[in-house]
Design a protein around this motif. Structure first.
Motif, PDB file in Angstrom:
ATOM      1  N   LYS A  27       1.036   9.934  -4.787  1.00  0.00           N
ATOM      2  CA  LYS A  27      -0.263   9.263  -4.670  1.00  0.00           C
ATOM      3  C   LYS A  27      -1.377  10.269  -4.967  1.00  0.00           C
ATOM      4  O   LYS A  27      -1.354  11.389  -4.463  1.00  0.00           O
ATOM      5  N   HIS A  37      -9.428  14.988   9.900  1.00  0.00           N
ATOM      6  CA  HIS A  37     -10.266  13.956  10.498  1.00  0.00           C
ATOM      7  C   HIS A  37      -9.865  13.645  11.921  1.00  0.00           C
ATOM      8  O   HIS A  37      -8.854  13.020  12.173  1.00  0.00           O
ATOM      9  N   HIS A  70       0.804   2.232   4.443  1.00  0.00           N
ATOM     10  CA  HIS A  70      -0.267   3.223   4.552  1.00  0.00           C
ATOM     11  C   HIS A  70      -0.262   3.847   5.943  1.00  0.00           C
ATOM     12  O   HIS A  70       0.274   3.271   6.879  1.00  0.00           O
ATOM     13  N   THR A 119      -9.207   0.885   5.435  1.00  0.00           N
ATOM     14  CA  THR A 119      -7.795   1.267   5.570  1.00  0.00           C
ATOM     15  C   THR A 119      -7.438   1.301   7.048  1.00  0.00           C
ATOM     16  O   THR A 119      -8.323   1.258   7.902  1.00  0.00           O
ATOM     17  N   ASP A 177      -6.573   3.838   8.592  1.00  0.00           N
ATOM     18  CA  ASP A 177      -7.057   5.081   9.205  1.00  0.00           C
ATOM     19  C   ASP A 177      -8.569   5.253   9.072  1.00  0.00           C
ATOM     20  O   ASP A 177      -9.081   6.349   9.237  1.00  0.00           O
ATOM     21  N   ARG A 178      -9.265   4.156   8.757  1.00  0.00           N
ATOM     22  CA  ARG A 178     -10.728   4.236   8.655  1.00  0.00           C
ATOM     23  C   ARG A 178     -11.379   3.198   9.566  1.00  0.00           C
ATOM     24  O   ARG A 178     -10.887   2.071   9.663  1.00  0.00           O
ATOM     25  N   ASP A 232       0.453  11.753   4.701  1.00  0.00           N
ATOM     26  CA  ASP A 232      -0.885  11.372   4.223  1.00  0.00           C
ATOM     27  C   ASP A 232      -1.886  11.427   5.374  1.00  0.00           C
ATOM     28  O   ASP A 232      -2.816  10.642   5.449  1.00  0.00           O
ATOM     29  N   ASP A 254       0.834  -1.199   0.000  1.00  0.00           N
ATOM     30  CA  ASP A 254       0.000   0.000   0.000  1.00  0.00           C
ATOM     31  C   ASP A 254       0.874   1.256   0.000  1.00  0.00           C
ATOM     32  O   ASP A 254       1.714   1.434   0.895  1.00  0.00           O
ATOM     33  N   ASP A 255       0.699   2.090  -0.991  1.00  0.00           N
ATOM     34  CA  ASP A 255       1.377   3.397  -1.049  1.00  0.00           C
ATOM     35  C   ASP A 255       2.905   3.300  -1.171  1.00  0.00           C
ATOM     36  O   ASP A 255       3.615   4.222  -0.745  1.00  0.00           O
ATOM     37  N   CYS A 273      -6.295   3.821  -3.870  1.00  0.00           N
ATOM     38  CA  CYS A 273      -6.459   2.410  -3.539  1.00  0.00           C
ATOM     39  C   CYS A 273      -7.661   1.693  -4.162  1.00  0.00           C
ATOM     40  O   CYS A 273      -7.510   0.754  -4.935  1.00  0.00           O
ATOM     41  N   PHE A 315      -5.195  14.930  -1.299  1.00  0.00           N
ATOM     42  CA  PHE A 315      -4.397  14.850  -0.077  1.00  0.00           C
ATOM     43  C   PHE A 315      -3.547  16.051   0.306  1.00  0.00           C
ATOM     44  O   PHE A 315      -2.848  16.631  -0.504  1.00  0.00           O
ATOM     45  N   HIS A 341     -10.889  -2.964   1.371  1.00  0.00           N
ATOM     46  CA  HIS A 341     -11.191  -1.621   0.863  1.00  0.00           C
ATOM     47  C   HIS A 341     -11.958  -1.613  -0.460  1.00  0.00           C
ATOM     48  O   HIS A 341     -11.745  -0.753  -1.319  1.00  0.00           O
ATOM     49  N   ILE A 361     -10.697   8.030  10.478  1.00  0.00           N
ATOM     50  CA  ILE A 361     -11.751   8.636   9.675  1.00  0.00           C
ATOM     51  C   ILE A 361     -13.032   7.848   9.926  1.00  0.00           C
ATOM     52  O   ILE A 361     -13.053   6.628   9.744  1.00  0.00           O
ATOM     53  N   HIS A 385      -4.439  15.810   8.869  1.00  0.00           N
ATOM     54  CA  HIS A 385      -5.633  16.122   8.090  1.00  0.00           C
ATOM     55  C   HIS A 385      -6.782  16.414   9.039  1.00  0.00           C
ATOM     56  O   HIS A 385      -6.675  16.241  10.245  1.00  0.00           O
ATOM     57  N   ASN A 421      -0.705   2.275  -5.445  1.00  0.00           N
ATOM     58  CA  ASN A 421      -0.605   3.648  -5.975  1.00  0.00           C
ATOM     59  C   ASN A 421       0.737   4.200  -5.542  1.00  0.00           C
ATOM     60  O   ASN A 421       1.449   3.586  -4.746  1.00  0.00           O
ATOM     61  N   LYS A 479      -5.548  -5.867   3.394  1.00  0.00           N
ATOM     62  CA  LYS A 479      -6.472  -4.753   3.165  1.00  0.00           C
ATOM     63  C   LYS A 479      -7.498  -5.118   2.102  1.00  0.00           C
ATOM     64  O   LYS A 479      -7.141  -5.579   1.021  1.00  0.00           O
TER      65      LYS A 479
END
Ligand code: NG6
Ligand code: CA
Length: 503
Positions: free
Chosen positions: A348, A212, A269, A160, A162-163, A328, A31-32, A71, A454, A127, A223, A210, A322, A125
């Motif tokens: 990304k 969130h 990520h 993710t 962060d979600r 991020d 991821d990333d 993603c 982002f 997603h 998030i 960010h 990505n 992951k």
């Protein structure tokens, strides 16, 4: 009968032989991870001995692309062989409670391989959404999901790191789910009375960059809002180990059958919370440490294949969903001059090469020449058709329509002409913005100056208000816009893109 018997036996023997010859397939989707994040792709501040070894035993590709620069659209395109911009709904980064975005009747990479006799497993992951049109009910069977699109086994996080929800799902059920503490998830607003990051910044051990500041899980704000499932919540620092052990167990359990493992790592990520044994191990902060942790996962998979004497009969592919990004959303980057996408422009979320040109390593001892490098132009869309060719499968008419069989590239065979001629990248959604690659030419239509993504991507991803045309064979870093100099080429690219995106 006597006459038929030897014939029958011969047919059986051929079938068995074919079975034995079908290689296992391990697809590791990081991821990333950007074009400049690995030692074998010239990174200097991190050490990736296992990935470098994988590359030295196989082929390292330099012109491989994720179908999108984020993603969800990449993963959906990879698994279905269809551009995500053709597919509705949810072709952008999915919230954690989104419905399953792959129709259960589509031919997918795992469903095709399952049909070919493979045991198929997904670890890591997801997603790609879960459940019917109203999304999943977290407290009962969570379906349709990976098992309904072709996987025999799945151990995954829904969205993710962060979600929300910050839980693992095994097949249809949340691990450590307690019916007395039911899980609720919302992406619309706060539910319940749990403290949020905005109200309780002092509870945050990893500061967000960010906006969130929603549910706090393990000192990290995520998030979306989640309540319940206290016993089911993951520990960030154990996540890579958890996925690695599930991946190794799947290999172990599947060793007597051809198997396909889709190992979609959380690394690297956000939030980047590598296990304590990696903290401070790199010269590039937590982000670098997280690359080290990823490398260990790859090393453990390789070691397991060696231990089970499966390495020679296993095609291992490593790539990313990505391009790289530094900040991020969390203060987990540090202040390092680290070029996560190497010489490429953008990050990304970008339509520049940094958004979607990625590391891609393929190893299959004896079949792919060791220590080779290939400039073949291909995308993750092409994996389905290539694996169908590899396993002698046919893809039903109308399915996987954007997938091109690039198996000859993987095997290092010379082709008369390029197997893939064009590639339309996007960063989510069905309406663009898009970019077009054709041969060595790259075209990015004029934008309205909007950022494509982002906070961390900053201005570099911004779409310029003018059309852009680059010749990648001379200008991989996309620094010299040839649009004004080459009006005929520009018009040709404009027309070609308009034609290709007719759905
Ligand atoms: C973005 C998040 C980012 C990351 C990304 C998904 C913000 C500002 N940024 O919305 O932190 O989670 O989504 O990344 O919220 S991806 O690799 O799954 O596409
Ligand atoms: Ca990603």
């Amino acid at each position: 009968m006597n006459l038929l018997r030897p014939l029958l036996l011969a047919a059986l023997a051929t079938a068995c032989l074919q079975g034995a010859e079908k290689p296992n397939i391990v697809l590791i989707l990081a991821d990333d991870i950007g074009y400049g994040d690995l030692g074998c792709y010239k990174a200097t501040m991190v050490k990736t001995p296992s990935l470098d070894k994988l590359a030295s035993q196989g082929c390292r590709f330099t012109d491989a692309h994720s179908p999108a620069s984020t993603c969800t659209p990449t993963r959906r395109a990879l698994l279905t062989g269809v551009y995500s911009w053709r597919q509705k709904p949810g072709s952008s980064i999915a919230p954690g409670d989104a419905p399953l975005s792959i129709p259960t009747d589509s031919t997918t990479l795992p469903s095709m391989l399952k049909q070919a006799g493979y045991r198929t497993g997904a670890v890591g992951k997801w997603h790609l959404g879960l459940g019917g049109e109203n999304g999943p009910n977290w407290n009962t069977d969570i379906k349709p999901g990976p098992l309904e699109v072709g996987f025999d086994y799945a151990f995954f996080m829904p969205a993710t790191g962060d979600r929300v929800p910050c839980v693992y799902v095994e097949n249809h059920r949340i691990i450590n789910h307690d019916p007395a503490d039911p899980i609720k998830v919302s992406y619309k607003g706060k539910i319940g009375n749990e403290p949020t990051g905005s109200e309780n910044p002092d509870q945050l051990t990893l500061k967000p960059t960010h906006g969130h500041v929603d549910t706090i899980v393990n000192g990290v704000s995520r998030i979306g809002w989640m309540t319940g499932g206290q016993k089911a919540r993951w520990k960030d620092e154990d996540m890579a180990d958890t996925y690695t052990s599930k991946a190794l167990a799947f290999i172990e359990q599947s060793k007597d059958k051809p198997f396909f493992l889709y190992l979609a790592t959380h690394n690297i990520h956000v939030p980047r919370v590598p296990n304590g044994r990696f903290q401070g191990s790199s010269a590039a902060g937590r982000r670098g440490d997280s690359i080290h942790e990823l490398d260990e996962t790859v090393g453990k998979v390789m070691a397991k294949l060696d231990e089970l004497k499966l390495a020679d009969n296993t095609l291992v592919i490593f790539t990313s969903d990505n391009g790289g990004v530094m900040d991020d959303g969390y203060e987990d980057v540090g202040n390092f001059d680290f070029k996560c996408n190497g010489v490429l422009r953008g990050f990304k979320g970008s339509l520049y090469e940094g958004g979607h040109r990625l590391p891609f390593i393929a190893r299959w001892p004896g079949k792919i020449k060791a220590g080779t490098e290939s400039a073949a132009f291909m995308t993750h869309l092409d994996i389905v058709a290539s694996m169908a060719a590899l396993t002698g499968s046919t893809i039903p008419e109308g399915q996987c329509r954007d997938s091109i069989n690039v198996l000859p590239y993987l095997l290092g065979e010379k082709t008369d002409k390029p197997l893939r001629e064009t590639f339309v990248a996007h960063n989510g959604g069905t309406e663009g913005p898009f970019s077009l690659r054709a041969g060595q030419w790259k075209f990015i239509p004029a934008g309205r100056g909007q950022k494509t993504n982002f906070p961390g991507a900053k201005a570099e991803n911004r779409l310029l208000p003018v059309p852009q045309l680059y010749n990648l064979s001379q200008d991989l870093s996309e620094t010299k816009n040839l649009a004004a100099e080459q009006p005929a080429k520009l018009a040709e690219m404009q027309a070609l893109l308009a034609k290709l995106i007719q759905k």
